[in-house]
Design a protein around this motif. Structure first.
Motif, PDB file in Angstrom:
ATOM      1  N   UNK A 169       0.989  -1.478   0.050  1.00  0.00           N
ATOM      2  CA  UNK A 169      -0.033  -0.015  -0.095  1.00  0.00           C
ATOM      3  C   UNK A 169       1.010   1.326   0.019  1.00  0.00           C
ATOM      4  N   UNK A 170       0.311   2.278  -0.682  1.00  0.00           N
ATOM      5  CA  UNK A 170       0.831   3.572  -0.344  1.00  0.00           C
ATOM      6  C   UNK A 170       0.732   4.267   0.664  1.00  0.00           C
ATOM      7  N   UNK A 171       1.355   4.370   1.828  1.00  0.00           N
ATOM      8  CA  UNK A 171       1.132   4.922   3.106  1.00  0.00           C
ATOM      9  C   UNK A 171       1.365   6.412   2.936  1.00  0.00           C
ATOM     10  N   UNK A 172       0.202   7.251   3.216  1.00  0.00           N
ATOM     11  CA  UNK A 172       0.402   8.582   2.847  1.00  0.00           C
ATOM     12  C   UNK A 172       0.560   9.509   4.351  1.00  0.00           C
ATOM     13  N   UNK A 173       1.008  10.450   3.939  1.00  0.00           N
ATOM     14  CA  UNK A 173       1.367  11.726   4.973  1.00  0.00           C
ATOM     15  C   UNK A 173       0.717  12.841   4.518  1.00  0.00           C
TER      16      UNK A 173
END
Length: 308
Positions: A169-173
């Motif tokens: 998954x692309x973990x987002x900030x």
């Protein structure tokens, strides 16, 4: 009603249709596939056109499976993603290449058939109704910004995990204004207890918040972004070493670079819906159960397009 286009990346579908092709596996009570539900939700949200990104060798079968049916309900166009669809000066350099160049190239293929704001999705992912409503609202509203801005629909991590193993998954900030500041592709994320998820690693496990926002490759942008994709692809081909036949021009990677360089702003839209897709063979049963539950709850008619 304002115009907006749904772009479905489907070039990764194999040339042999049938039981082995996960994107075309029936999941609905009347043989509907995941793409049927995506298009249904997009039409309901206000989208008036769908573009299928496919390979030419699967066009005939693809039209028979879904394209010809969908034409009755929404304007349909096709874009073709081919391995040789690169500037001529690079063809000899990559003459042994057999697979297309990734999601960045897939979107670039659409530049001649997309002339309105558009939303990009994967062919084999179910995103839920809220995502399309939020995206359509964003894409059709006037922007007052000097910089180039696109959007990403962010999902809650725990709503995207598989019961059958780790996922990437692309973990987002995201900052306080709802703008994306960083995206990190993270592998081997598994379900944990309560509100936790686990990143499995060789040097030990790491616990993260299961409510973290993640990218599921659902991006919204205007046609001006094609210019950026074009120059980025040229740069990618120039930098990729001769003989590297697996390198991919990926949309999230490009967006991450532009973000770092301050050349792009990304508005993160929120969806609390349950995402599902077929990452593992065993996931198909869970997808079928999920679709049946949504039908039972009245979110979809049992015969999907019967009321349109």
């Amino acid at each position: 009603m304002s115009k907006a286009t749904l772009v479905i990346m489907a070039a990764g579908i194999g040339s042999r249709f049938g039981g082995g092709i996960k994107q075309l596996a029936p999941v609905g009570p009347n043989g509907e596939i995941i793409m049927d539900y995506s298009i249904y939700d997009a039409i309901e949200a206000g989208f008036d056109k769908v573009v299928f990104v496919i390979r030419k060798d699967i066009e005939k079968d693809f039209r028979e499976v879904i394209g010809n049916r969908i034409e009755k309900y929404i304007d349909v166009a096709y874009a073709y993603q081919e391995v040789e669809d690169i500037p001529e000066k690079y063809r000899e350099k990559f003459s042994g290449r057999t697979k297309p160049w990734g999601t960045g190239q897939a979107i670039l293929c659409c530049k001649n058939v997309v002339d309105s704001p558009f939303l990009v999705i994967n062919a084999d992912d179910y995103y839920g109704k809220e995502a399309y409503r939020e995206a359509y609202r964003y894409l059709t509203e006037k922007k007052n910004t000097d910089s180039i801005e696109i959007c990403m629909v962010g999902f809650v991590l725990k709503n995207t995990l598989s019961e059958n193993g780790g996922v990437t998954r692309g973990l987002c900030q995201v900052d306080d204004n709802g703008m994306l500041t960083r995206i990190v592709e993270t592998q081997n994320i598994e379900k944990g207890d309560d509100s936790k998820a686990i990143i499995k690693g060789d040097s030990g496990d790491r616990i993260i918040d299961a409510d973290s926002p993640v990218s599921m490759n659902m991006w919204g942008m205007s046609p001006e972004f094609f210019t950026i994709l074009d120059s980025g692809f040229e740069e990618f081909l120039a930098k990729t070493e001769e003989g590297n036949l697996k390198a991919e021009y990926l949309l999230p990677t490009l967006i991450g670079q532009l973000l770092q360089e301050g050349r792009l702003r990304v508005k993160v839209l929120k969806s609390r819906d349950q995402w599902f897709g077929v990452t593992y063979k065993e996931d198909k049963e869970a997808v079928v159960r999920s679709v049946n539950r949504l039908v039972e709850e009245g979110l979809y008619p049992s015969k999907l397009y019967a009321d349109k």
